[in-house]
Write an enzyme that holds these catalytic residues in place. Structure first.
Site, PDB file in Angstrom:
ATOM      1  N   HIS A 128      -0.395  10.434  37.509  1.00 20.62           N
ATOM      2  CA  HIS A 128      -0.262   9.093  36.639  1.00 20.62           C
ATOM      3  C   HIS A 128      -1.646   8.060  36.980  1.00 20.62           C
ATOM      4  O   HIS A 128      -1.239   7.245  36.798  1.00 20.62           O
ATOM      5  CB  HIS A 128       1.027   8.433  36.681  1.00 20.62           C
ATOM      6  N   GLY A 196      13.233  11.626  43.984  1.00 22.13           N
ATOM      7  CA  GLY A 196      13.127  10.152  43.216  1.00 22.13           C
ATOM      8  C   GLY A 196      12.847  10.064  41.993  1.00 22.13           C
ATOM      9  O   GLY A 196      11.717   9.198  41.565  1.00 22.13           O
TER      10      GLY A 196
END
Ligand code: BJW
Length: 249
Positions: A128, A196
């Site tokens: 990202h 996570g």
């Protein structure tokens, strides 16, 4: 059991999300706005009606570039001040030890904070993008950032072109090179660790299933259940800063 899977010349692919940086005091993506409103009272009026899903879009930037770039710059400064935690360090250590044993290690991260690199991870695929590099919205040329906070919002080049954070917003394509590296690692790994991440944002949310289809064992590390928890081989419920040093060391 997981320690055994990571032993020897294993081929390991890791996907991390913002939870891996939570113990470095960087708010997870979906708590970022609430946390900011708690700690940054001046921001309340600006951001109160927005949630992160709406801020992380080109449409939000076009509609209100000042607000969006203030939010990203606030997060950029917070990331610079943060320190890698024991989870980041354990993954860096795993990379070194697997390579010494003739295995392989690829770290795919959805995070934009640069903490894996600062912990010593060498081969990090930023799915990202990065909050640390900004670019011109039209030309894509690099925008020089100050070490501390920006002063003009939205930031602009001398000729007036606006600058935006070098992250991937909803509706934007992930970098081609990152996707090629990701699929190569996913399709050839023996063990896939999902750490996570809430596993709701695609294409990364589909990586664990893809690795499973290619024969990998799937391990999840997360204090909360996610959409993939019921399908993984092992779900380790807890904080990555506590669990990773135990399964890697
Ligand atoms: C702990 C912990 C501790 C807490 N230890 N854990 C298929 C189906 C449906 C929709 C789509 C689809 N394919 C594409 C889409 C659309 C869209 C999408 O996925 N939408 C969904 C919301 C449904 N995807 C896209 O638009 C992507 N682009 C795309 O597919 O393009 C196609 C295209 C091709 C060609 C041309 C054009 C387009 C782009 C996605 C980009 C995502 N970007 C963001 C923002 C980045 C910048 C920024 O940071 O602001 O990335 S969104 C946001 O979500 C951010 C994160 O990287 C990402 C994932 O979030 P993450 O990391 O999982 O965080 P959280 O907060 O959700 O979860 C934290 C977790 O940590 C929780 O589970 C906690 O329990 C846990 N945790 N403490 C371990 N101590």
């Amino acid at each position: 059991m997981v320690r055994g899977w990571l032993a020897g010349p294993a081929r390991v692919c890791v996907l991390t999300g913002s939870g891996v940086s939570a113990e470095s005091k960087i708010p997870t993506f979906r708590t970022a706005v609430e946390n900011q409103l708690d700690t940054h009272q001046d921001a309340r009026a600006l951001w109160a009606d927005f949630d992160p899903m709406k801020l992380a879009t080109a449409e939000a930037f076009a509609a209100n570039p000042e607000m969006v770039t203030r939010w990203y710059d606030w997060r950029r400064v917070k990331c610079m001040a943060a320190v890698p935690n024991l989870g980041h360090l354990a993954l860096a250590e795993l990379e070194v030890s697997l390579e010494a044993r003739g295995g392989s290690f690829t770290l795919l991260t959805q995070n934009v904070d640069g903490l894996h690199q600062r912990a010593g991870s060498r081969d990090v695929v930023e799915l990202h993008g990065s909050i640390m590099t900004w670019r011109g919205v039209r030309t894509g040329r690099p925008f020089e950032l100050p070490e501390d906070e920006l002063t003009d919002f939205p930031p602009a080049f001398d000729d007036g072109e606006l600058a935006r954070p070098g992250v991937v917003w909803f509706g934007e394509a992930l970098p081609e090179t990152a996707l090629v590296a990701a699929f190569a690692a996913i399709e050839s790994c023996d063990v896939f660790l999902s750490i996570g991440t809430s596993a709701v944002v695609y294409p990364a949310a589909g990586f664990a299933d893809l690795a499973h289809q290619h024969g990998a064992r799937i391990v999840e590390v997360n204090p909360e259940a996610t959409p993939i928890t019921g399908r993984v081989d092992v779900a380790l419920a807890g904080k990555s800063g506590l669990i990773l040093p135990r399964i890697v060391g």
